[in-house]
Design an enzyme around this catalytic site. Structure first.
Site, mmCIF file in Angstrom:
data_model
loop_
_atom_site.group_PDB
_atom_site.id
_atom_site.type_symbol
_atom_site.label_atom_id
_atom_site.label_comp_id
_atom_site.label_asym_id
_atom_site.label_seq_id
_atom_site.Cartn_x
_atom_site.Cartn_y
_atom_site.Cartn_z
ATOM 1 N N HIS A 89 8.665 6.721 9.233
ATOM 2 C CA HIS A 89 9.212 6.731 8.267
ATOM 3 C C HIS A 89 10.396 7.472 7.685
ATOM 4 C CE1 HIS A 89 5.550 7.588 5.074
ATOM 5 N NE2 HIS A 89 5.349 7.080 6.105
ATOM 6 N N ASN B 183 8.940 5.131 3.992
ATOM 7 C CA ASN B 183 8.935 4.014 5.093
ATOM 8 C C ASN B 183 10.743 3.428 6.118
ATOM 9 O OD1 ASN B 183 6.320 4.069 3.728
ATOM 10 N ND2 ASN B 183 5.350 3.573 6.211
ATOM 11 N N HIS C 286 4.006 3.874 13.065
ATOM 12 C CA HIS C 286 4.130 3.981 11.721
ATOM 13 C C HIS C 286 5.453 4.878 11.027
ATOM 14 C CE1 HIS C 286 2.417 3.940 7.148
ATOM 15 N NE2 HIS C 286 3.078 5.039 7.121
ATOM 16 N N CYS D 217 3.906 10.004 1.278
ATOM 17 C CA CYS D 217 3.358 10.050 0.937
ATOM 18 C C CYS D 217 2.754 11.036 0.316
ATOM 19 C CB CYS D 217 2.656 11.154 2.377
ATOM 20 S SG CYS D 217 1.077 11.848 2.570
ATOM 21 N N ARG E 159 0.746 -1.018 -0.050
ATOM 22 C CA ARG E 159 0.134 -0.005 0.251
ATOM 23 C C ARG E 159 0.574 1.381 0.288
ATOM 24 N NH1 ARG E 159 -0.861 4.630 2.685
ATOM 25 N NH2 ARG E 159 -0.304 3.457 4.437
ATOM 26 N N ASP E 160 1.527 1.738 1.522
ATOM 27 C CA ASP E 160 2.467 2.455 1.389
ATOM 28 C C ASP E 160 3.435 2.640 0.465
ATOM 29 O OD1 ASP E 160 3.680 5.002 2.361
ATOM 30 O OD2 ASP E 160 3.293 4.785 3.788
#
Length: 319
Positions: free
Chosen positions: A215, A255, A213, A246, A21-22
């Site tokens: 980064h 990440n 989460h 993002c 996803r990310d």
């Protein structure tokens, strides 16, 4: 004060792989659906037990994830993996549920500026709109978790007051949410800040499970992970090969790499159930398929166990 000179950490941590996803959403070049599925299957072989597989956003918002239904449908046989998906609204939640997703993650920002950029509404408005998603999840026996993006710093507003985070968590609690992901979306957090905020939140909301989460925008993600461990946090997100970013946070990079996080935790005696060697094999293949990595240290240097040949000391003595 810890008088035995030993750092006290949890013995185990649970890692959720978020590259599907990310990681993928940050790529401008189209990743074929078959490639996405292949990477997910490779990740499943590493011992990862949890995965954020996609986001059910409108294709216009993130074209890279327009194949969300097909990706999820094609990996339903991976029953050992707990899949979750990010959803922006009821429509996205229904799409996720229709293809078998059993855990939904809500999208929310800590600041109005990021929320307007990311969701085109203010934070309170966004959170007030969650009730129908939660009701839909309850109707279908699907768990719903919360998230707070830019929780440790916003690229538009800077520092986020602790009171703002507490207010958001309180509203989540009133909605019946018991799991909340705290995202350092722009990599603005530092270990002292992480330690203190988590200490405050875990004391005030002992019935809520918090996850991190992180980064690695400014190289502090692993240090921040250790600070979280010291506060008893055991749930972490990471992305293979350090992919991610993002689209609505200027300057945001990948990440923390899954291989870096797992390797570092194992070196400190915190087990994850994930095989580092298999992670590295997968990370190298992902790097090849995507065309780059997001700043993985292990891809560059290898694990600590990978030693080099010693110099010939006998040859030195004979000279």
């Amino acid at each position: 004060m810890n008088t035995n000179n030993k750092m006290i950490l949890p013995s185990k941590a649970i890692i959720c792989e978020v590259a599907p996803r990310d990681g993928f959403q940050a790529e401008s070049e189209w990743i074929p659906t078959e490639t996405k599925i292949d990477i997910i299957r490779q990740l499943a072989k590493t011992g990862v037990q949890s995965m954020e597989i996609t986001s059910f956003v409108h294709p216009r918002a993130i074209p890279q994830l327009k194949d969300a239904e097909e990706v999820v449908t094609q990996v339903q046989d991976l029953e050992e993996i707990k899949f979750r998906a990010l959803v922006p609204n009821v429509r996205g939640a229904q799409r996720a549920i229709d293809v078998g997703i059993k855990k939904l993650k809500l999208m929310l920002s800590a600041t109005d500026s990021h929320s307007l950029s990311n969701a085109n509404c203010l934070v309170k408005e966004a959170q007030e709109g969650f009730a129908p998603i939660i009701e839909l999840g309850e109707k279908h026996g699907v768990k719903v978790g919360g998230s707070i993006s830019v929780a440790f710093g916003c690229p538009y507003e800077g520092n986020v007051p602790e009171e703002r985070i507490i207010e958001i968590v309180e509203r989540y609690k009133k909605l019946g949410i018991s799991e909340i992901s705290l995202a350092d979306t722009s990599g603005m957090a530092n270990p002292k800040q992480v330690y203190e905020l988590l200490g405050l939140l875990t004391n005030e909301f002992s019935d809520i499970t918090f996850s991190m989460h992180l980064h690695n925008t400014r190289g502090m993600a692993f240090a921040n992970a250790v600070a979280a461990l010291q506060q008893g946090i055991v749930h972490f997100d990471s992305s293979i090969a350090g992919l991610g970013g993002c689209p609505y946070a200027p300057g945001a990079t990948g990440n923390i790499a899954t291989e870096d996080l797992v390797h570092g935790f194992h070196e400190m005696g915190v087990e994850t159930g994930i095989n580092v060697d298999q992670l590295l094999i997968t990370a190298k293949d992902v790097q090849r398929k995507i065309g780059h990595d997001g700043g993985s240290f292990l891809l560059q240097s290898g694990p600590c166990s990978e030693l080099h040949e010693k110099p010939n000391t006998q040859e030195k003595l004979n000279t």
